[in-house]
Design an enzyme around this catalytic site. Structure first.
Site, mmCIF file in Angstrom:
data_model
loop_
_atom_site.group_PDB
_atom_site.id
_atom_site.type_symbol
_atom_site.label_atom_id
_atom_site.label_comp_id
_atom_site.label_asym_id
_atom_site.label_seq_id
_atom_site.Cartn_x
_atom_site.Cartn_y
_atom_site.Cartn_z
ATOM 1 N N LEU A 2 0.864 -1.178 0.000
ATOM 2 C CA LEU A 2 0.000 0.000 0.000
ATOM 3 C C LEU A 2 0.900 1.227 0.000
ATOM 4 C CD1 LEU A 2 -2.775 -0.874 2.642
ATOM 5 C CD2 LEU A 2 -3.016 -0.823 0.158
ATOM 6 N N ASP A 3 0.480 2.268 -0.715
ATOM 7 C CA ASP A 3 1.244 3.511 -0.734
ATOM 8 C C ASP A 3 1.338 4.091 0.679
ATOM 9 O OD1 ASP A 3 1.382 3.228 -3.460
ATOM 10 O OD2 ASP A 3 -0.270 4.619 -3.858
ATOM 11 N N VAL A 4 2.318 4.947 0.884
ATOM 12 C CA VAL A 4 2.542 5.512 2.212
ATOM 13 C C VAL A 4 1.330 6.289 2.710
ATOM 14 C CG1 VAL A 4 3.603 7.638 1.325
ATOM 15 C CG2 VAL A 4 4.231 6.800 3.610
ATOM 16 N N THR B 271 -1.831 5.574 1.877
ATOM 17 C CA THR B 271 -3.019 4.715 1.800
ATOM 18 C C THR B 271 -3.167 3.918 3.085
ATOM 19 O OG1 THR B 271 -2.788 4.521 -0.595
ATOM 20 C CG2 THR B 271 -4.152 2.876 0.494
ATOM 21 N N HIS C 227 0.259 2.287 -8.407
ATOM 22 C CA HIS C 227 -0.663 3.407 -8.182
ATOM 23 C C HIS C 227 -1.927 3.266 -9.043
ATOM 24 C CE1 HIS C 227 2.729 6.333 -6.687
ATOM 25 N NE2 HIS C 227 2.424 5.374 -5.830
#
Length: 229
Positions: free
Chosen positions: A99-101, A103, A182
């Site tokens: 997961l993105d930072v 998210t 993404h």
């Protein structure tokens, strides 16, 4: 048991990474470097890069990831998600997907490399559901475009069919079958919108436990583990 299989089960490496470790001479059996994975292992002393390996029951963890944490074992800027777990539990675990930072939501951690590979394999098309905050209400026809697949910038092929459900004018549920870089943000950018918040609710049949606050975790149930078969 074959040495290559032992390496995968004892270290969490995938087959390809175990093969590379063998070829690099990082594996010793009774203190002798071994580069072939087809030898049989019994009670010998097996080490990977100097670390003694032993077969332990694999671990499967569900984590409610907060913002500000990176889905990696280490980073020079952001704290990593493994710091949210007790050190003795975090040792040897890897993120099964990322997961993105910025998210939040469901993140799975394990030391079972084969299980992680099955979960992430594009061939499985394991669906993932996100709650998405948007800068603007979705334009008419957005759900149809996502269902047909949209072409993302820099990609040769359109995305696999995705399902969009509107909750409020600027909040939706999006279910996708892939895990491109993404992807959710790029999908909405492709239709002229912008993601302002992103929260993963589900991977396959595994649903984020509503009892877990951000930063909390629990072990997966046997049923949840078996759902990634």
């Amino acid at each position: 048991m074959r040495l290559d299989r032992f390496l995968c089960e004892a270290s969490g490496l995938t087959r390809s990474l175990a093969k590379k470790a063998l070829s690099r001479g990082e594996v010793t059996v009774n203190d002798q470097v071994v580069k072939k994975g087809d030898i049989k292992i019994g009670d010998q002393r097996v080490c990977l890069a100097g670390r003694l390996l032993s077969l332990q029951p694999p671990r499967y963890i569900m984590l409610h990831k907060p913002q500000g944490y990176i889905s990696a074992t280490q980073d020079e800027v952001h704290p990593c998600v493994l710091q949210l777990l007790p050190p003795e539990l975090a040792a040897g675990l890897q993120c099964a997907g990322r997961l993105d930072v910025d998210t939040t939501g469901l993140l799975l951690l394990t030391d079972d490399g084969q299980w992680s590979h099955r979960l992430r394999s594009p061939k499985r098309a394991c669906h993932k559901t996100y709650r998405v905050g948007l800068a603007e209400p979705p334009a008419d026809g957005t759900a149809d475009r996502f269902a047909e697949g949209v072409l993302l910038h820099g990609e040769p092929k359109a995305t696999l069919p995705a399902t969009l459900e509107v909750i409020t004018p600027t909040q939706v549920l999006l279910t996708i079958q892939e895990g491109k870089y993404h992807q959710v943000k790029r999908m909405f950018a492709a239709v002229g919108n912008r993601v302002t918040a992103l929260h993963r609710l589900q991977i396959g049949d595994i649903v984020l436990d509503a009892a877990l606050a951000e930063g909390e975790w629990r072990h997966l149930t046997p049923k949840e583990v078996a759902s990634i078969g």
